[in-house]
Design an enzyme around this catalytic site. Structure first.
Site, PDB file in Angstrom:
ATOM      1  NE  ARG A   1     -11.631  16.796  20.249  1.00 37.42           N
ATOM      2  CZ  ARG A   1     -11.145  17.714  21.343  1.00 37.42           C
ATOM      3  NH1 ARG A   1     -10.060  18.353  21.462  1.00 37.42           N
ATOM      4  NH2 ARG A   1     -12.254  18.106  22.067  1.00 37.42           N
TER       5      ARG A   1
ATOM      6  CD  GLU B   1       3.270   4.104   9.462  1.00 35.01           C
ATOM      7  OE1 GLU B   1       2.767   3.594  10.541  1.00 35.01           O
ATOM      8  OE2 GLU B   1       3.442   3.182   8.518  1.00 35.01           O
TER       9      GLU B   1
ATOM     10  CB  ILE C   1      -0.852  -0.065   1.269  1.00 27.21           C
ATOM     11  CG1 ILE C   1      -0.252   0.250   2.582  1.00 27.21           C
ATOM     12  CG2 ILE C   1      -2.004  -1.189   1.175  1.00 27.21           C
ATOM     13  CD1 ILE C   1      -1.172   0.618   3.828  1.00 27.21           C
ATOM     14  CG  ASP C   2       3.974   1.560   2.884  1.00 32.70           C
ATOM     15  OD1 ASP C   2       2.794   1.772   3.102  1.00 32.70           O
ATOM     16  OD2 ASP C   2       4.799   0.877   3.347  1.00 32.70           O
TER      17      ASP C   2
ATOM     18  CD  GLN D   1      -3.809   4.436   6.276  1.00 33.68           C
ATOM     19  OE1 GLN D   1      -3.415   5.202   5.428  1.00 33.68           O
ATOM     20  NE2 GLN D   1      -3.738   4.169   7.457  1.00 33.68           N
ATOM     21  NE  ARG D   2      -1.549  -3.957   6.002  1.00 29.36           N
ATOM     22  CZ  ARG D   2      -0.446  -4.375   7.204  1.00 29.36           C
ATOM     23  NH1 ARG D   2       0.413  -3.497   7.399  1.00 29.36           N
ATOM     24  NH2 ARG D   2      -0.534  -5.323   7.931  1.00 29.36           N
TER      25      ARG D   2
ATOM     26  CG  MET E   1      -0.263   2.581   7.774  1.00 32.50           C
ATOM     27  SD  MET E   1      -0.505   0.847   7.361  1.00 32.50           S
ATOM     28  CE  MET E   1      -0.865   0.237   8.976  1.00 32.50           C
ATOM     29  N   GLY E   2       3.000   4.784   6.083  1.00 29.92           N
ATOM     30  CA  GLY E   2       4.223   5.491   4.985  1.00 29.92           C
ATOM     31  C   GLY E   2       5.165   5.657   5.894  1.00 29.92           C
TER      32      GLY E   2
HETATM   33  O1  F6P Z   1       4.387  -1.960   4.674  1.00 36.73           O
HETATM   34  C1  F6P Z   1       3.464  -1.654   4.587  1.00 36.73           C
HETATM   35  C2  F6P Z   1       2.951  -1.167   6.088  1.00 36.73           C
HETATM   36  O2  F6P Z   1       1.244  -0.876   5.946  1.00 36.73           O
HETATM   37  C3  F6P Z   1       3.271   0.273   6.327  1.00 36.73           C
HETATM   38  O3  F6P Z   1       2.955   1.149   5.785  1.00 36.73           O
HETATM   39  C4  F6P Z   1       3.263   0.222   7.990  1.00 36.73           C
HETATM   40  O4  F6P Z   1       4.163   0.974   8.565  1.00 36.73           O
HETATM   41  C5  F6P Z   1       3.506  -1.263   8.393  1.00 36.73           C
HETATM   42  O5  F6P Z   1       2.902  -2.110   7.388  1.00 36.73           O
HETATM   43  C6  F6P Z   1       2.524  -1.608   9.456  1.00 36.73           C
HETATM   44  O6  F6P Z   1       2.911  -3.030   9.617  1.00 36.73           O
HETATM   45  P1  F6P Z   1       2.242  -4.135  10.714  1.00 36.73           P
HETATM   46  O7  F6P Z   1       0.988  -4.666   9.924  1.00 36.73           O
HETATM   47  O8  F6P Z   1       3.215  -5.113  10.867  1.00 36.73           O
HETATM   48  O9  F6P Z   1       1.494  -3.271  11.900  1.00 36.73           O
END
Ligand code: F6P
Length: 344
Positions: free
Chosen positions: A267, A223, A127-128, A275-276, A170-171
């Site tokens: 806030r 992040e 997703i990144d 997001q995933r 995320m990122g």
């Molecule tokens: O690598 C993809 C990602 O979604 C990143 O953006 C994020 O930092 C990380 O995975 C989070 O990982 P986990 O699912 O192990 O918490």
């Protein structure tokens, strides 16, 4: 052929669409047997599998996640794992292995290909969107869509209450989601790892914006974003087998700084794994399907050590090494071109 298939790293909308496409063309055109390894590299180390065929893949196209499961297991970091992994590939009579993953999973695939001679084909997933050698990875469009919808919703509540809302996406090393969703959602500020932020400047810009009568502001922060001075601690200390720290929380630190420096009620919303999860967008389903078909074609062309990639609107093959040698960070012209006219 007997083709192995695995999904590694963080899950990502579109993985099932790739699996379905590999299986469909593999079975219908090439009469392949497809062996799915469970939970990323862990399944190859432990020889845990699921046979995949067209029937098993019915209905999975719109489903998020991965029917194979995934993990961040790194065979190069576990004692004795490499021997077990190679033994499994022999025992399962695997002729070629298709690995879907980001920099970590494909980094392992590249080493297995170059050091151990495993017949590997890679499929870029994250997703990144931070993998080099492909214009886009599938999953990114879905994540951006989810984050944009969230920002749209935050606007109306922020406006009603005259608040600043900090939205963390995320990122960890690259701010693609923040940049795209921030632009699409009309954020006042977009803070990304590639552009360390000056908290003073951010607050001055928010004050100036509010002085013009626009009271609500959405600040989108990746992040992995960091302040210039390096004063705000953002790392929890916990790392995975690939050495990545678990992030999340910069938004809270940022919000309290903004509130205390500007006096604006602030806030926080951290989107996290929302997001995933869930169904992939149409764009991601199409891209994933094209990648899956191209991956099984690459197997039968014996294009090993290669990854399928999107260049323009074409699916091409690139060396796995090109994909994992460096991270694809946000194009500074894209970021600054928009920042100049739309941030604060
Ligand atoms: O690598 C993809 C990602 O979604 C990143 O953006 C994020 O930092 C990380 O995975 C989070 O990982 P986990 O699912 O192990 O918490």
């Amino acid at each position: 052929m007997r083709v192995g298939l695995l999904t590694g790293g963080g899950d990502c909308p579109g993985l099932n669409a790739v699996i379905r496409a590999v299986v469909r063309k593999g079975e219908v055109t090439f009469n392949d047997e497809i062996v799915g390894f469970l939970d990323g590299w862990r399944g190859v180390i432990e020889n845990t599998t699921m046979m995949l065929d067209v029937e098993r893949c019915r209905g999975i196209l719109p489903r998020g996640g991965t029917i194979l499961g995934t993990s961040r297991t790194n065979p190069y970091k576990l004692d004795g794992a490499m021997g077990k992994l190679l033994q499994t590939l022999r025992a399962q009579r695997i002729d070629a292995l298709v690995a879907m993953g980001g920099e970590d999973t494909l980094g392992v695939a590249e080493k297995l290909s170059s050091d151990e001679g495993v017949s590997m084909v890679g499929v870029p997933k994250t997703i990144d969107n931070d993998l080099s050698a492909t214009d886009f990875t599938f999953g990114f469009d879905t994540a951006v869509q989810i984050a944009t919808e969230a920002i749209d919703r935050l606007h109306t509540t922020a406006e009603s209450h005259d608040r600043v809302i900090v939205c963390e996406v995320m990122g960890r090393h690259a701010g693609w989601i923040a940049t795209y969703a921030g632009i699409a959602g009309g954020a006042a500020e977009i803070l990304i790892p590639e552009e360390p932020f000056d908290i003073d400047l951010v607050c001055r810009k928010l004050k100036a914006r509010h002085a013009k009568g626009r009271f609500a502001s959405i600040v989108v922060v990746a992040e992995g974003a960091l302040p210039v001075e390096g004063t705000m601690a953002v790392v929890s200390g916990e790392v995975d087998q690939f050495g990545h720290p678990r992030l999340g929380g910069i938004a809270n630190l940022l919000a309290s700084e903004i509130e205390s420096r500007t006096g604006f009620e602030t806030r926080v919303t951290i989107l996290g794994h929302i997001q995933r999860g869930g169904t992939p967008t149409a764009f991601d389903r199409v891209l994933a399907t094209r990648f899956g078909i191209a991956a099984i074609d690459a197997v039968h062309d014996r294009a090993f050590g290669q990854m399928v990639a999107l260049r323009g609107n074409d699916i091409v093959r690139v060396p796995l090494k090109a994909a994992v040698s460096e991270l694809k960070t946000v194009d500074s012209a894209l970021y600054h071109g928009v920042a100049e006219y739309f941030f604060s």
